[in-house]
Design an enzyme around this catalytic site. Structure first.
Site, PDB file in Angstrom:
ATOM      1  N   GLN A 216       0.821  -1.223   0.000  1.00  0.00           N
ATOM      2  CA  GLN A 216       0.000   0.000   0.000  1.00  0.00           C
ATOM      3  C   GLN A 216       0.854   1.273   0.000  1.00  0.00           C
ATOM      4  OE1 GLN A 216      -2.100   0.626   3.675  1.00  0.00           O
ATOM      5  NE2 GLN A 216      -3.223   2.403   2.948  1.00  0.00           N
TER       6      GLN A 216
ATOM      7  N   TYR B 220       4.774 -11.238   4.118  1.00  0.00           N
ATOM      8  CA  TYR B 220       4.203  -9.909   3.872  1.00  0.00           C
ATOM      9  C   TYR B 220       4.685  -9.361   2.525  1.00  0.00           C
ATOM     10  CZ  TYR B 220       2.789  -9.752   8.847  1.00  0.00           C
ATOM     11  OH  TYR B 220       2.243 -10.008  10.081  1.00  0.00           O
TER      12      TYR B 220
ATOM     13  N   PRO C  36      -4.272  -3.591  17.168  1.00  0.00           N
ATOM     14  CA  PRO C  36      -4.874  -3.054  18.396  1.00  0.00           C
ATOM     15  C   PRO C  36      -5.923  -1.986  18.119  1.00  0.00           C
ATOM     16  CG  PRO C  36      -2.642  -2.207  18.108  1.00  0.00           C
ATOM     17  CD  PRO C  36      -2.835  -3.285  17.070  1.00  0.00           C
TER      18      PRO C  36
ATOM     19  N   LYS D 201     -12.534   6.776  12.173  1.00  0.00           N
ATOM     20  CA  LYS D 201     -12.540   7.510  10.888  1.00  0.00           C
ATOM     21  C   LYS D 201     -13.488   6.914   9.862  1.00  0.00           C
ATOM     22  CE  LYS D 201      -8.387   5.335   8.872  1.00  0.00           C
ATOM     23  NZ  LYS D 201      -7.031   5.609   8.405  1.00  0.00           N
TER      24      LYS D 201
ATOM     25  N   GLY E 102       0.378  -0.580  13.142  1.00  0.00           N
ATOM     26  CA  GLY E 102       0.711  -0.372  11.745  1.00  0.00           C
ATOM     27  C   GLY E 102       0.506   1.100  11.442  1.00  0.00           C
TER      28      GLY E 102
HETATM   29  N1  LIG Z   1       0.467 -12.547  13.405  1.00  0.00           N
HETATM   30  C1  LIG Z   1      -0.466 -12.247  12.554  1.00  0.00           C
HETATM   31  O1  LIG Z   1      -1.165 -13.128  12.027  1.00  0.00           O
HETATM   32  C2  LIG Z   1      -0.680 -10.806  12.213  1.00  0.00           C
HETATM   33  C3  LIG Z   1      -1.790 -10.418  11.443  1.00  0.00           C
HETATM   34  C4  LIG Z   1      -1.946  -9.059  11.167  1.00  0.00           C
HETATM   35  C5  LIG Z   1      -1.038  -8.131  11.650  1.00  0.00           C
HETATM   36  N2  LIG Z   1       0.050  -8.547  12.366  1.00  0.00           N
HETATM   37  C6  LIG Z   1       1.079  -7.589  12.870  1.00  0.00           C
HETATM   38  O2  LIG Z   1       0.459  -6.500  13.496  1.00  0.00           O
HETATM   39  C7  LIG Z   1       0.874  -5.289  12.882  1.00  0.00           C
HETATM   40  C8  LIG Z   1      -0.188  -4.250  13.005  1.00  0.00           C
HETATM   41  O3  LIG Z   1      -1.390  -4.665  12.335  1.00  0.00           O
HETATM   42  P1  LIG Z   1      -2.346  -3.566  11.736  1.00  0.00           P
HETATM   43  O4  LIG Z   1      -1.610  -2.769  10.704  1.00  0.00           O
HETATM   44  O5  LIG Z   1      -3.627  -4.202  11.365  1.00  0.00           O
HETATM   45  O6  LIG Z   1      -2.541  -2.644  13.049  1.00  0.00           O
HETATM   46  P2  LIG Z   1      -3.437  -1.441  13.458  1.00  0.00           P
HETATM   47  O7  LIG Z   1      -2.515  -0.558  14.234  1.00  0.00           O
HETATM   48  O8  LIG Z   1      -4.684  -1.953  14.113  1.00  0.00           O
HETATM   49  O9  LIG Z   1      -3.898  -0.706  12.086  1.00  0.00           O
HETATM   50  C9  LIG Z   1      -2.967   0.072  11.383  1.00  0.00           C
HETATM   51  C10 LIG Z   1      -3.634   0.904  10.285  1.00  0.00           C
HETATM   52  O10 LIG Z   1      -4.622   1.770  10.838  1.00  0.00           O
HETATM   53  C11 LIG Z   1      -4.517   3.080  10.236  1.00  0.00           C
HETATM   54  N3  LIG Z   1      -4.090   4.019  11.284  1.00  0.00           N
HETATM   55  C12 LIG Z   1      -3.080   3.844  12.177  1.00  0.00           C
HETATM   56  N4  LIG Z   1      -2.987   4.871  13.034  1.00  0.00           N
HETATM   57  C13 LIG Z   1      -3.966   5.729  12.690  1.00  0.00           C
HETATM   58  C14 LIG Z   1      -4.358   6.977  13.204  1.00  0.00           C
HETATM   59  N5  LIG Z   1      -3.741   7.517  14.248  1.00  0.00           N
HETATM   60  N6  LIG Z   1      -5.422   7.611  12.614  1.00  0.00           N
HETATM   61  C15 LIG Z   1      -6.045   7.063  11.545  1.00  0.00           C
HETATM   62  N7  LIG Z   1      -5.703   5.868  11.004  1.00  0.00           N
HETATM   63  C16 LIG Z   1      -4.666   5.195  11.585  1.00  0.00           C
HETATM   64  C17 LIG Z   1      -3.467   2.941   9.113  1.00  0.00           C
HETATM   65  O11 LIG Z   1      -4.120   2.537   7.919  1.00  0.00           O
HETATM   66  P3  LIG Z   1      -4.631   3.564   6.792  1.00  0.00           P
HETATM   67  O12 LIG Z   1      -3.944   4.880   6.978  1.00  0.00           O
HETATM   68  O13 LIG Z   1      -4.271   2.886   5.511  1.00  0.00           O
HETATM   69  O14 LIG Z   1      -6.114   3.634   6.967  1.00  0.00           O
HETATM   70  C18 LIG Z   1      -2.609   1.796   9.616  1.00  0.00           C
HETATM   71  O15 LIG Z   1      -1.895   1.145   8.603  1.00  0.00           O
HETATM   72  C19 LIG Z   1       1.216  -5.723  11.458  1.00  0.00           C
HETATM   73  O16 LIG Z   1       2.053  -4.820  10.781  1.00  0.00           O
HETATM   74  C20 LIG Z   1       1.925  -7.021  11.723  1.00  0.00           C
HETATM   75  O17 LIG Z   1       3.231  -6.797  12.175  1.00  0.00           O
HETATM   76  C21 LIG Z   1       0.217  -9.860  12.654  1.00  0.00           C
END
Ligand SMILES: NC(=O)c1ccc[n+]([C@@H]2O[C@H](COP(=O)([O-])OP(=O)(O)OC[C@H]3O[C@@H](n4cnc5c(N)ncnc54)[C@H](OP(=O)(O)O)[C@@H]3O)[C@@H](O)[C@H]2O)c1
Length: 333
Positions: A27, A54, A207, A216, A285
């Site tokens: 992305q 990934y 989280p 949002k 993320g």
């Molecule tokens: N073990 C597993 O099976 C597994 C599976 C999934 C993930 N993971 C791990 O967990 C990590 C985090 O997962 P996740 O990316 O889903 O976590 P997340 O923190 O729940 O979501 C992150 C996404 O939310 C948006 N965001 C983040 N902060 C924001 C803010 N302050 N305001 C508005 N939008 C915000 C962004 O996307 P946009 O800006 O694009 O909207 C960002 O990429 C992954 O990178 C990976 O390392 C592990």
């Protein structure tokens, strides 16, 4: 930034870590990826999570380049193995062959001699657990991997692995990486009690439910352009499970709770997972460096019992708690 031990191990990790699923190599352009990593480092994050699968292995390469030149001893680098990384029957799973080949490829892509934590990304029903644990133990002895962990394993699978490790004298699993948020609490009834007893720490993913808990996404409206829900490279499919009006409506009702505390919605959601003492780190993320700077402010925030009750009252029936939702594919993908 505050720090915690990874389970009962001696390894210290930042309680907020940075992960690059769906962003690096897909992305998000490389420049933005590097800015996010730099923001994470500037904010005191020392722990970085990725996986061989990934962006079809590109995410590890991007992270390797972004962390180049940073003192290796100041970082904890985590990666994972299990999902397919190539077309072959053995390019997947937790066999001795794939674990050995995949760690070598990950180390090359990450440009490092070792990873701090090597995680079984799912449980592999087609490989004897002894074979996986013995290979993990060998990788630890070879110094290629410092600690071993799992991801999305059930309490029973974790208990089985610990029993075998203790009987055979293998290195013990120190962590589990489950999905965990205000909306998805399926680890609380079985995985967490077992893990607390056994010294296994949770490194929790999504989280903020992939952005949904920032508030949002408005019910009945198109998602904002450039967000994960509009990302055709994979993100929109992954976030789809949360894009329901009943969920989005209740999430909007969390806004006054965050406002009363002077927190952003993302900070409230990340602080919420960190209230669980079995959580070693929350992996965030980000598609933009400002998000990293917003989210890290959740470190050290204490939420009192009244706030936790208000959150439960608002979310009510949209919270998922069923432990049987912890799943790995019955046959290798
Ligand atoms: N073990 C597993 O099976 C597994 C599976 C999934 C993930 N993971 C791990 O967990 C990590 C985090 O997962 P996740 O990316 O889903 O976590 P997340 O923190 O729940 O979501 C992150 C996404 O939310 C948006 N965001 C983040 N902060 C924001 C803010 N302050 N305001 C508005 N939008 C915000 C962004 O996307 P946009 O800006 O694009 O909207 C960002 O990429 C992954 O990178 C990976 O390392 C592990």
């Amino acid at each position: 930034m505050e720090f915690r031990h990874l389970g009962r191990s001696g390894l210290v990790v930042s309680e907020i870590s940075y992960g690059n699923w769906l962003t690096h190599g897909s992305q998000v352009e490389e420049d933005a990826a590097k800015q996010c990593v730099q923001a994470a480092l500037d904010e005191g994050i020392t722990t970085f999570d990725t996986a061989d699968v990934y962006a079809a292995t590109k995410a590890e390469e991007v992270l390797g380049r972004a962390l180049k030149g940073v003192r290796r001893e100041s970082l904890e680098i985590f990666t994972k193995v299990y999902w397919p990384t190539g077309p072959g029957r053995n390019d997947r799973g937790l066999s001795r062959k794939h674990l050995t080949e995949s760690i070598h490829a990950s180390l090359r892509r990450l440009q490092t001699d070792y990873v701090d934590l090597y995680q079984a990304h799912r449980f592999d029903y087609e490989t004897p657990l002894e074979e996986t644990l013995k290979t993990f133990d060998d990788l630890v002895r070879q110094g290629k991997v410092l600690y071993v962990g799992v991801s999305e394993w059930t309490a029973e699978q974790i208990a089985q692995a610990l029993k075998i490790a203790d009987e055979m004298g293998f290195d013990r699993i120190v962590s589990n990486q489950p999905q965990y948020s205000m909306l998805w609490r399926i680890i609380e009834s079985e995985v967490v009690p077992l893990s607390e007893k056994e010294g296994v720490g949770q490194i929790v993913w999504s989280p903020i439910a992939q952005g949904v808990l920032t508030g949002k996404y408005l019910p009945g409206q198109q998602p904002p352009e450039g967000s994960r829900a509009t990302d055709k490279s994979g993100g929109s499919n992954m976030i789809a499970r949360w894009m329901r009006d009943d969920v989005l409506t209740r999430v909007q009702e969390l806004k006054p709770i965050a406002a009363d505390l002077g927190l952003s919605m993302a900070q409230l959601a990340i602080a919420w997972v960190l209230q669980n003492p079995n959580v070693s780190s929350a992996i965030i993320g980000a598609s933009r460096p400002e998000q990293v700077r917003d989210n890290v402010r959740a470190s050290g925030v204490k939420l009192d019992a009244d706030v936790l009750r208000r959150i439960d009252d608002v979310l009510g029936p949209v919270v998922e708690r069923d432990p049987s939702k912890t799943e790995s594919p019955r046959t290798r993908p």
